[in-house]
Structures are given as structure tokens and as C-alpha cells.
Design a protein around this motif. Structure first.
Motif, PDB file in Angstrom:
ATOM      1  N   LEU A 107       0.792  -1.236   0.000  1.00 48.65           N
ATOM      2  CA  LEU A 107       0.000   0.000   0.000  1.00 48.65           C
ATOM      3  C   LEU A 107       0.821   1.282   0.000  1.00 48.65           C
ATOM      4  O   LEU A 107       0.378   2.280  -0.600  1.00 48.65           O
ATOM      5  CB  LEU A 107      -0.971  -0.002   1.176  1.00 48.65           C
ATOM      6  N   LEU A 125      -5.580   4.917   4.843  1.00 50.45           N
ATOM      7  CA  LEU A 125      -5.361   3.497   5.098  1.00 50.45           C
ATOM      8  C   LEU A 125      -5.550   3.141   6.566  1.00 50.45           C
ATOM      9  O   LEU A 125      -5.119   3.873   7.454  1.00 50.45           O
ATOM     10  CB  LEU A 125      -3.933   3.123   4.666  1.00 50.45           C
ATOM     11  N   LEU A 292      -3.466  -0.887  -7.654  1.00 53.05           N
ATOM     12  CA  LEU A 292      -3.056  -2.057  -6.881  1.00 53.05           C
ATOM     13  C   LEU A 292      -2.534  -3.157  -7.814  1.00 53.05           C
ATOM     14  O   LEU A 292      -1.491  -3.769  -7.559  1.00 53.05           O
ATOM     15  CB  LEU A 292      -4.236  -2.585  -6.065  1.00 53.05           C
TER      16      LEU A 292
END
Length: 301
Positions: A107, A125, A292
């Protein structure tokens, strides 16, 4: 007229279980959430939260309001999705939940990339256990989650949640440098009997995978040390206290006292992005999923 932000605060307490956890998820202080709910209680002339030990319990009236709040928040979410879709630009706040090694190994690069390319997007996050994150997506507590499963334990998806594959993360056997497996290129699962293991605690996917795999091969694993974090498992192996299976994502460099050995066949866990049905059209979610996938596999795991 009921205030939507106060209903959102009550809904968050219902989803997360405590005022503190709800405040963390909303980006508020605990005091601010408590004040919102206190105002809602005055507006409705109803007790909504009752003390229960060190936490709180929602009253029956509160649960009725939570159901209504969920419907209202879903309507707002659809409206926001349609507006963002019309603009065609990822924007607004996007809450992302990810399990520990993904939060560490995947991430940071993804979020940094999004921040540079899409400054109007405010992605935030939270590190969350993968099975908890699925429920959080379903309940609207987060917008997007990165979760994982194994071949023996597929990730169950509740109604209203969609997924996209990110990639596969191989898992390798880690042994102390002086171990009899240390000079081997690979080890079969049939050879794993009689070993002392370090592993995550019961209830974790990695723990369940180890038990099932070794028992299928005819071995009863002797788990001598348990720890939540992979770096702790690696440190225990480096001290010569056992062997372990650890995925590569987010593992970091191995210390000198630890040797990586291929387990044949190689265990693999699969990573997924999860979101609620209908909001996948939102540019913020679609672009985050693409990012991602583009960052997989990470350059440094």
C-alpha cells in the motif's frame, strides 16, 4: 430533522463496536463522536447508548436508527458515486483497509502513486485483519479492502460485495542457518514431520493452513511459539527456536541466521480488492484497483 452526521456517528459505533474505534474510522476524536450521539439523543428524546463494562451497548431504539442510517448513507453513497462518475476524475475521501503485510509491503507505493497522479483523491489506510475487513466493506465502514485467502480457505464474500484479483503471494519455508533443510533447494511437505514450528495464533489463516497441510501429509505439527507479526516469526527462527512458513509480501530482508527454502509444492495466498456492489463505478475505486494491480508484485517485498 435528523442530522446525517450524527446518524453516521451512531452507525459507526454500531459497526466498530466502541466509540473510540468509531472515532478512529471517521477521523474524529472520541469526544466528538460522543457529542454527536449525545445531541442525537436529545433530538430524539431517546437513550441510544448504555454503559456495558468498559464499552457501550446500543439500545433497541438505537438499532432501529442504525438501520435507517444505513439506508440513508447508502443513498448518499450512490449520489456521490454518480457525481464523481460524471466528473470522471478520482476525488474525495477513500477509506482503505488492508491486512498487515499488504499495508507494509504494497500500500505505501500504491498510495504514493495515487497521491501524485490524483491530488483530488484523499485515500486513507487502516490496518485490519482480512476477515474483519470483508465485514467492514459490507457494512460500509470502509470503501475498499485488500484481503487474502489460501487454496484451502477461500475468502467468503457476503451479498453486496464484489472483488478483483490483485496477485498471488508465494510462501516460503524459513529455517535457521544450521538446520538440516538449510542447504536444500526444496523440501517436500512429506518431509516436514518432527519439526518445531513458530506460527501465528489460532484463528489466523496462516495457522489454519499449517495445521491442515501438515495433517494431510500425516504429521501433527508441534507449534512451540506463536506471534502475530511476521517479523517476530522471522526473529524466532533466527534465534534457532523453530521453523516457519512466511509469505514474501512485506517480509523484508532476512537476517543472516535465516535461510529461505522452497516448499514443494509452493503454498500461495491470493490477494483481492473488495468493494460494495454499485460503487465500483466510482473513479476513485476503479483507479485504486487498477493501481493495486499495476504495483503487483512490489519491487521490494
Amino acid at each position: 430533522m435528523l442530522d446525517l452526521q450524527r446518524l453516521r456517528a451512531l452507525h459507526a459505533v454500531s459497526v466498530h463496536g466502541t466509540v473510540g474505534a468509531a472515532a478512529s474510522a471517521l477521523g474524529y476524536t472520541s469526544s466528538a463522536v460522543s457529542q454527536q450521539i449525545a445531541k442525537l439523543e436529545r433530538e430524539t428524546r431517546t437513550v441510544l447508548l448504555e454503559r456495558e463494562g468498559r464499552g457501550v451497548r446500543l439500545t433497541a431504539e438505537a438499532r432501529q436508527l442504525v438501520d435507517a442510517a444505513a439506508e440513508l448513507l447508502a443513498i448518499v453513497e450512490r449520489a456521490e458515486t454518480e457525481l464523481e462518475e460524471r466528473r470522471g476524475v478520482p476525488s474525495g475521501r477513500l477509506t482503505v483497509a488492508a491486512f498487515a503485510s499488504a499495508a507494509r509491503g504494497l500500500l505505501p507505493g500504491v498510495l504514493a502513486d495515487l497521491a501524485v497522479r490524483h491530488p483530488a483523491l484523499d485515500a486513507r489506510l487502516s490496518e485490519v485483519d482480512p476477515h474483519l475487513s470483508v465485514d467492514m466493506v459490507a457494512k460500509g465502514a470502509v470503501d475498499l479492502a485488500v484481503a487474502h485467502d489460501w487454496d484451502i480457505a477461500p475468502l467468503p464474500l457476503p451479498p453486496g460485495v464484489e472483488q478483483a484479483a490483485i496477485g498471488e503471494d508465494p510462501c516460503t519455508l524459513l529455517v535457521p542457518r544450521g538446520h538440516r533443510f538449510a542447504g536444500r533447494e526444496s523440501v517436500s511437505r512429506a518431509e516436514l514431520g518432527g519439526q518445531r514450528w513458530v506460527c501465528q495464533p489460532p484463528g489466523r489463516v496462516c495457522h489454519d493452513w499449517l495445521l491442515r497441510t501438515l495433517r494431510t501429509a500425516g504429521h501433527e505439527p508441534e507449534i512451540v511459539h506463536q506471534a502475530d507479526e511476521n517479523p517476530t516469526l522471522v526473529a524466532l527462527v533466527a534465534a534457532g527456536l523453530g521453523i516457519c512458513l512466511v509469505p514474501r509480501l512485506g517480509r523484508g530482508p532476512l537476517p543472516d541466521g535465516v535461510v529461505e527454502v522452497v516448499l514443494d509444492p509452493v503454498p500461495v495466498r491470493r490477494l483481492y480488492a473488495l468493494w460494495r456492489t454499485g460503487v465500483g463505478r466510482r473513479p476513485a475505486i476503479a483507479e485504486t484497483v487498477r493501481t493495486l494491480q499495476a504495483h503487483w508484485p512490489p519491487e521490494r517485498t
